[in-house]
Design an enzyme around this catalytic site. Structure first.
Site, PDB file in Angstrom:
ATOM      1  N   ARG A 162      10.574  53.482  43.569  1.00 24.16           N
ATOM      2  CA  ARG A 162      11.475  53.655  42.428  1.00 24.16           C
ATOM      3  C   ARG A 162      12.531  54.731  42.666  1.00 24.16           C
ATOM      4  O   ARG A 162      13.626  54.695  42.104  1.00 24.16           O
ATOM      5  CB  ARG A 162      10.655  53.996  41.178  1.00 24.16           C
ATOM      6  CG  ARG A 162      11.475  53.946  39.912  1.00 24.16           C
ATOM      7  CD  ARG A 162      10.918  54.798  38.772  1.00 24.16           C
ATOM      8  NE  ARG A 162       9.488  54.712  38.610  1.00 24.16           N
ATOM      9  CZ  ARG A 162       8.677  55.775  38.703  1.00 24.16           C
ATOM     10  NH1 ARG A 162       9.145  56.974  38.981  1.00 24.16           N
ATOM     11  NH2 ARG A 162       7.393  55.631  38.523  1.00 24.16           N
ATOM     12  N   TYR A 171      33.501  48.199  25.850  1.00 23.47           N
ATOM     13  CA  TYR A 171      32.696  47.009  26.110  1.00 23.47           C
ATOM     14  C   TYR A 171      31.657  46.841  24.992  1.00 23.47           C
ATOM     15  O   TYR A 171      30.907  47.773  24.689  1.00 23.47           O
ATOM     16  CB  TYR A 171      32.014  47.185  27.472  1.00 23.47           C
ATOM     17  CG  TYR A 171      31.031  46.118  27.848  1.00 23.47           C
ATOM     18  CD1 TYR A 171      31.439  44.815  28.106  1.00 23.47           C
ATOM     19  CD2 TYR A 171      29.681  46.412  27.972  1.00 23.47           C
ATOM     20  CE1 TYR A 171      30.531  43.834  28.463  1.00 23.47           C
ATOM     21  CE2 TYR A 171      28.757  45.441  28.342  1.00 23.47           C
ATOM     22  CZ  TYR A 171      29.195  44.152  28.574  1.00 23.47           C
ATOM     23  OH  TYR A 171      28.284  43.190  28.942  1.00 23.47           O
ATOM     24  N   ASP A 194      33.993  53.874  31.803  1.00 24.02           N
ATOM     25  CA  ASP A 194      33.622  52.557  32.300  1.00 24.02           C
ATOM     26  C   ASP A 194      34.807  52.078  33.130  1.00 24.02           C
ATOM     27  O   ASP A 194      35.844  51.698  32.597  1.00 24.02           O
ATOM     28  CB  ASP A 194      33.319  51.612  31.131  1.00 24.02           C
ATOM     29  CG  ASP A 194      32.769  50.266  31.612  1.00 24.02           C
ATOM     30  OD1 ASP A 194      33.147  49.837  32.715  1.00 24.02           O
ATOM     31  OD2 ASP A 194      31.979  49.655  30.868  1.00 24.02           O
ATOM     32  N   LYS A 204      30.111  42.627  38.460  1.00 24.28           N
ATOM     33  CA  LYS A 204      31.451  42.032  38.497  1.00 24.28           C
ATOM     34  C   LYS A 204      31.973  42.017  39.942  1.00 24.28           C
ATOM     35  O   LYS A 204      31.503  41.256  40.742  1.00 24.28           O
ATOM     36  CB  LYS A 204      32.372  42.775  37.526  1.00 24.28           C
ATOM     37  CG  LYS A 204      31.745  42.995  36.133  1.00 24.28           C
ATOM     38  CD  LYS A 204      31.550  41.697  35.367  1.00 24.28           C
ATOM     39  CE  LYS A 204      30.611  41.806  34.169  1.00 24.28           C
ATOM     40  NZ  LYS A 204      30.954  42.790  33.163  1.00 24.28           N
TER      41      LYS A 204
HETATM   42  C1  LIG Z   1      30.108  43.270  32.113  1.00 25.17           C
HETATM   43  C2  LIG Z   1      30.467  44.640  31.744  1.00 25.17           C
HETATM   44  C3  LIG Z   1      29.488  45.618  31.571  1.00 25.17           C
HETATM   45  C4  LIG Z   1      28.016  45.313  31.646  1.00 25.17           C
HETATM   46  O1  LIG Z   1      27.599  44.828  32.879  1.00 25.17           O
HETATM   47  P1  LIG Z   1      26.289  43.893  32.988  1.00 25.17           P
HETATM   48  O2  LIG Z   1      25.996  43.944  34.442  1.00 25.17           O
HETATM   49  O3  LIG Z   1      26.694  42.557  32.479  1.00 25.17           O
HETATM   50  O4  LIG Z   1      25.207  44.530  32.177  1.00 25.17           O
HETATM   51  C5  LIG Z   1      29.897  46.899  31.275  1.00 25.17           C
HETATM   52  N1  LIG Z   1      31.200  47.201  31.144  1.00 25.17           N
HETATM   53  C6  LIG Z   1      32.165  46.285  31.294  1.00 25.17           C
HETATM   54  C7  LIG Z   1      33.585  46.691  31.133  1.00 25.17           C
HETATM   55  C8  LIG Z   1      31.842  44.973  31.590  1.00 25.17           C
HETATM   56  O5  LIG Z   1      32.797  44.059  31.692  1.00 25.17           O
END
Ligand SMILES: *Cc1c(COP(=O)(O)O)cnc(C)c1O
Length: 391
Positions: free
Chosen positions: A57, A110, A182, A207
């Protein structure tokens, strides 16, 4: 070293591994120690913050390979992997607040991060105030003595407002708060958060880092000052990610620069074409010269990714469905950042609290993939033909 080179070489050591190009995937829970002395030494090293393989972990060289590449390109001190982008967002916030603290959260955040604030942080006595993403130096009036985090996201999820991050950072730091961002839209390549005052930067690795729509993953990268708090918080909350997923992410990141370049070019071409369409009310893409956020984007960002929105002139639900339902190349679904194009609708008026959003002109978000632009445009054009037939 330039970013393209860092992406290729960081976190790889073929010489240590029979000459094999990619780092091996270590599957591990138990780590065996040869002696009591070795076990004690491992404990001591870990207490000092050193990297040791001591328990699955806590991390393995598989994780470090990805973490090092992300930290090198995003420009932070170190990174930590999380099992999803949302886990990265929520755990990063949890690591830096305590009961009685206050968080300033952009109204363009988000969606699920907003839900985390409203449903979870609130239960632990952390108050969250949403602010207008375009507040700029006006943030000063919203700062409180107990404001621990100013949370930013640029451009905004779904609505693509550009935030003035250097200005927001200056205000936050003067008042003793950290800035958490973010940074998923720009990826580690197209915005360098730590050069603009950000202390903690989050990537939904799901992403563009993974880039192939097949893995959930997140990363958090911090300054040296913020690292101990992030790491301690993440460890004790049990945050880790599966080695095969981490492996796919580190394979994905090697090609990030060429993918992003093509996503950018394709998306700008489609955005410009949409602007000329009579069915379109407006296009929300900060790389377009007449976008309200263009000046900030040009000043602070190094590129644009493949994600943007546009607004249709008011149409019936039936006409909108005719447009969206039969596209051949645009899949209808959430998430983005893979090689393929996607379409989804959104209604920011349903969740915004600090700012008004008029939903008369329906918002559609596109992710532009790596298909040929001409094919994507032909697909959208056939959608408009269907829309007009219904209208
Ligand atoms: C998709 C996304 C997230 C979350 O990511 P996941 O891997 O789907 O949990 C956070 N911030 C932004 C801007 C996103 O587009």
């Amino acid at each position: 070293m330039k970013d393209e080179t860092k992406l290729v070489v960081t976190g790889r050591d073929p010489e240590a591994n029979f000459g094999i190009v990619n780092p091996p995937v270590y599957h591990a829970s138990t780590i065996l120690y040869p002696s009591l002395e070795a076990l004690r030494a491992s404990h001591a090293a870990r207490a000092k913050g050193e990297r040791v393989v001591s328990y699955g972990r806590i991390g393995t060289p598989t994780n470090w390979s990805l973490e090092d590449a992300v930290a090198a390109v995003e420009g932070g001190y170190r990174s930590q992997v999380f099992p999803s982008g949302l886990a990265a967002c929520s755990q990063a916030m949890l690591a830096f607040v305590k009961a009685g603290d206050h968080v300033l959260m952009t109204d363009s955040v988000y969606g699920p991060s907003r839900i985390f604030c409203d449903k979870v942080l609130s239960r632990f006595g952390v108050e969250v105030t949403y602010y207008d993403p375009l507040v700029g130096s006006g943030l000063k009036e919203l700062m409180r003595p107990n404001t621990a985090i100013v949370y930013v996201e640029a451009p905004g999820s779904q609505t693509f407002e550009m935030q003035d991050i250097p200005t927001l950072s200056e205000v936050a730091h003067k008042a003793g708060a950290i800035v958490m961002m973010d940074n998923t839209w720009a990826s580690p390549l197209f915005f360098k958060p730590f050069e603009h005052g950000v202390d903690v930067s989050i990537q939904a690795g799901t992403k563009y880092i993974v880039g192939h729509s097949d893995v959930m993953l997140g990363t958090v990268t911090t300054t040296r000052e913020c690292w101990p708090a992030l790491q301690a918080g993440a460890n004790v909350m049990g945050q880790t990610a599966g080695p095969d997923d981490v492996y796919l992410a580190q394979r994905g990141i090697r090609t990030l620069s060429v993918r992003l370049q093509q996503h950018m070019e394709n998306a700008i071409a489609v955005a410009e074409w949409l602007k000329g369409r009579p069915e379109v009310h407006s296009v929300l893409h900060p790389a377009l010269p007449d976008d309200p956020g263009h000046a900030i984007w040009k000043r602070d960002f190094l590129g644009a990714s493949g994600l943007f929105s546009f607004r249709l002139k008011a149409v019936s639900e039936k006409a909108m469905a005719a447009f969206m339902d039969h596209l051949e190349l645009f899949g209808m679904g959430y998430s983005w950042g893979g090689y393929e194009s996607l379409i989804i609708f959104a209604d920011p008026s349903s969740y915004r609290t600090a700012t008004m959003w008029d939903n008369t002109n329906p918002l559609i978000r596109l992710h532009i993939g790596l298909e040929a632009v001409d094919d994507l445009i032909a697909d959208l054009k056939s959608g408009f033909d269907r829309l007009n037939a219904v209208k």
